[in-house]
Design a protein around this motif. Structure first.
Motif, PDB file in Angstrom:
ATOM      1  N   VAL A   2     -70.368 -76.879 100.283  1.00 50.28           N
ATOM      2  CA  VAL A   2     -69.169 -76.336  99.640  1.00 50.28           C
ATOM      3  C   VAL A   2     -69.083 -74.830  99.915  1.00 50.28           C
ATOM      4  CG1 VAL A   2     -68.073 -75.977  97.400  1.00 50.28           C
ATOM      5  CG2 VAL A   2     -69.194 -78.115  97.887  1.00 50.28           C
ATOM      6  N   ARG A   3     -70.205 -74.184  99.945  1.00 51.45           N
ATOM      7  CA  ARG A   3     -70.201 -72.742 100.210  1.00 51.45           C
ATOM      8  C   ARG A   3     -69.678 -72.472 101.625  1.00 51.45           C
ATOM      9  NH1 ARG A   3     -75.692 -69.924  99.137  1.00 51.45           N
ATOM     10  NH2 ARG A   3     -74.484 -68.055  98.858  1.00 51.45           N
ATOM     11  N   ARG A   4     -70.079 -73.276 102.571  1.00 49.33           N
ATOM     12  CA  ARG A   4     -69.621 -73.063 103.937  1.00 49.33           C
ATOM     13  C   ARG A   4     -68.127 -73.289 104.061  1.00 49.33           C
ATOM     14  NH1 ARG A   4     -74.166 -75.795 107.788  1.00 49.33           N
ATOM     15  NH2 ARG A   4     -75.814 -74.385 107.193  1.00 49.33           N
ATOM     16  N   ILE A   5     -67.604 -74.292 103.424  1.00 51.74           N
ATOM     17  CA  ILE A   5     -66.162 -74.580 103.468  1.00 51.74           C
ATOM     18  C   ILE A   5     -65.392 -73.444 102.796  1.00 51.74           C
ATOM     19  CG2 ILE A   5     -64.372 -76.132 102.651  1.00 51.74           C
ATOM     20  CD1 ILE A   5     -66.342 -78.421 103.024  1.00 51.74           C
ATOM     21  N   PHE A   6     -65.939 -72.965 101.668  1.00 46.81           N
ATOM     22  CA  PHE A   6     -65.294 -71.870 100.957  1.00 46.81           C
ATOM     23  C   PHE A   6     -65.193 -70.636 101.855  1.00 46.81           C
ATOM     24  CE2 PHE A   6     -65.883 -67.934  98.507  1.00 46.81           C
ATOM     25  CZ  PHE A   6     -64.686 -67.917  97.782  1.00 46.81           C
ATOM     26  N   TRP A   7     -66.287 -70.227 102.494  1.00 47.73           N
ATOM     27  CA  TRP A   7     -66.279 -69.027 103.322  1.00 47.73           C
ATOM     28  C   TRP A   7     -65.457 -69.217 104.596  1.00 47.73           C
ATOM     29  CZ3 TRP A   7     -66.875 -64.700 101.208  1.00 47.73           C
ATOM     30  CH2 TRP A   7     -67.747 -64.515 100.137  1.00 47.73           C
ATOM     31  N   MET A   8     -65.390 -70.422 105.086  1.00 44.92           N
ATOM     32  CA  MET A   8     -64.552 -70.693 106.234  1.00 44.92           C
ATOM     33  C   MET A   8     -63.082 -70.557 105.862  1.00 44.92           C
ATOM     34  SD  MET A   8     -64.905 -73.603 109.048  1.00 44.92           S
ATOM     35  CE  MET A   8     -63.795 -74.903 108.721  1.00 44.92           C
ATOM     36  N   ALA A   9     -62.686 -70.984 104.679  1.00 43.74           N
ATOM     37  CA  ALA A   9     -61.306 -70.843 104.199  1.00 43.74           C
ATOM     38  C   ALA A   9     -60.974 -69.372 103.968  1.00 43.74           C
ATOM     39  CB  ALA A   9     -61.113 -71.653 102.925  1.00 43.74           C
ATOM     40  N   VAL A  10     -61.910 -68.620 103.386  1.00 45.27           N
ATOM     41  CA  VAL A  10     -61.682 -67.176 103.169  1.00 45.27           C
ATOM     42  C   VAL A  10     -61.515 -66.478 104.526  1.00 45.27           C
ATOM     43  CG1 VAL A  10     -62.776 -65.044 102.359  1.00 45.27           C
ATOM     44  CG2 VAL A  10     -62.827 -67.096 100.953  1.00 45.27           C
ATOM     45  N   GLY A  11     -62.310 -66.805 105.500  1.00 42.69           N
ATOM     46  CA  GLY A  11     -62.213 -66.201 106.839  1.00 42.69           C
ATOM     47  C   GLY A  11     -60.897 -66.547 107.507  1.00 42.69           C
ATOM     48  N   ALA A  12     -60.483 -67.829 107.392  1.00 44.33           N
ATOM     49  CA  ALA A  12     -59.212 -68.236 107.997  1.00 44.33           C
ATOM     50  C   ALA A  12     -58.049 -67.510 107.325  1.00 44.33           C
ATOM     51  CB  ALA A  12     -59.049 -69.742 107.889  1.00 44.33           C
ATOM     52  N   GLY A  13     -58.084 -67.378 106.014  1.00 43.41           N
ATOM     53  CA  GLY A  13     -57.018 -66.669 105.278  1.00 43.41           C
ATOM     54  C   GLY A  13     -56.949 -65.193 105.665  1.00 43.41           C
ATOM     55  N   ALA A  14     -58.123 -64.573 105.799  1.00 43.26           N
ATOM     56  CA  ALA A  14     -58.157 -63.164 106.189  1.00 43.26           C
ATOM     57  C   ALA A  14     -57.626 -62.994 107.608  1.00 43.26           C
ATOM     58  CB  ALA A  14     -59.575 -62.624 106.070  1.00 43.26           C
ATOM     59  N   THR A  15     -57.937 -63.963 108.472  1.00 44.38           N
ATOM     60  CA  THR A  15     -57.456 -63.894 109.851  1.00 44.38           C
ATOM     61  C   THR A  15     -55.944 -64.022 109.895  1.00 44.38           C
ATOM     62  OG1 THR A  15     -59.534 -64.843 110.623  1.00 44.38           O
ATOM     63  CG2 THR A  15     -57.669 -64.916 112.136  1.00 44.38           C
ATOM     64  N   VAL A  16     -55.391 -64.963 109.138  1.00 45.99           N
ATOM     65  CA  VAL A  16     -53.926 -65.144 109.095  1.00 45.99           C
ATOM     66  C   VAL A  16     -53.268 -63.875 108.555  1.00 45.99           C
ATOM     67  CG1 VAL A  16     -52.077 -66.440 107.976  1.00 45.99           C
ATOM     68  CG2 VAL A  16     -54.020 -67.657 108.968  1.00 45.99           C
ATOM     69  N   TRP A  17     -53.830 -63.326 107.509  1.00 45.87           N
ATOM     70  CA  TRP A  17     -53.249 -62.111 106.908  1.00 45.87           C
ATOM     71  C   TRP A  17     -53.298 -60.959 107.930  1.00 45.87           C
ATOM     72  CZ3 TRP A  17     -55.515 -57.339 105.756  1.00 45.87           C
ATOM     73  CH2 TRP A  17     -54.738 -56.467 104.975  1.00 45.87           C
TER      74      TRP A  17
END
Length: 140
Positions: A2-17
């Motif tokens: 779950v931690r890996r999925i969470f950080w992957m989502a945060v990274g993808a969101g930061a990249t989109v932003w």
């Protein structure tokens, strides 16, 4: 996991932003965008200048109306025309002027009948050739 999925989502969101911000900056710096911004700024400046000129004209009209009222030019004051004084009998209608010392007119004999009138100009106590910078000075 779950931690890996969470950080992957945060990274993808930061990249989109970050990509959106980069695309906005690139769009703002294109020549078309820059010229459009300059045109909008010029239109805004022109509108501000028109408003300023309108305010100045209104203030000028208000001040002119105030001055006309103060001076009586708006029809509220009665202004009498100046009366011209008729010359007295025997009084000359010209003013006597003496000739400058050293001029050819000063060498002429005085008229036979000299008359002093209240309008006669008194000759100054200093002579013209005594004045500094005078063209009639005798020291040059």
């Amino acid at each position: 996991m779950v931690r890996r999925i969470f950080w992957m989502a945060v990274g993808a969101g930061a990249t989109v932003w970050a990509m959106n911000k980069a695309n906005e900056a690139v769009h703002r710096l294109t020549p078309d965008s820059l010229s459009g911004t300059a045109a909008r700024g010029a239109l805004h400046l022109g509108d501000a200048a028109k408003r300023f000129a309108r305010d100045v004209r209104a203030g000028m009209a208000e001040r002119e109306e105030q001055l006309r009222g103060d001076l009586g030019l708006d029809g509220t004051a009665v202004v009498e025309p100046a009366r011209r004084r008729a010359p007295l009998r025997g009084e000359p209608t010209y003013r006597a002027i003496s000739a400058a010392p050293g001029s050819p007119a000063a060498a002429l004999p005085p008229p036979r009948r000299t008359r002093t009138t209240p309008q006669a100009i008194d000759s100054p106590s200093r002579r013209l050739d005594e004045l500094p910078g005078s063209p009639n000075r005798k020291d040059h």
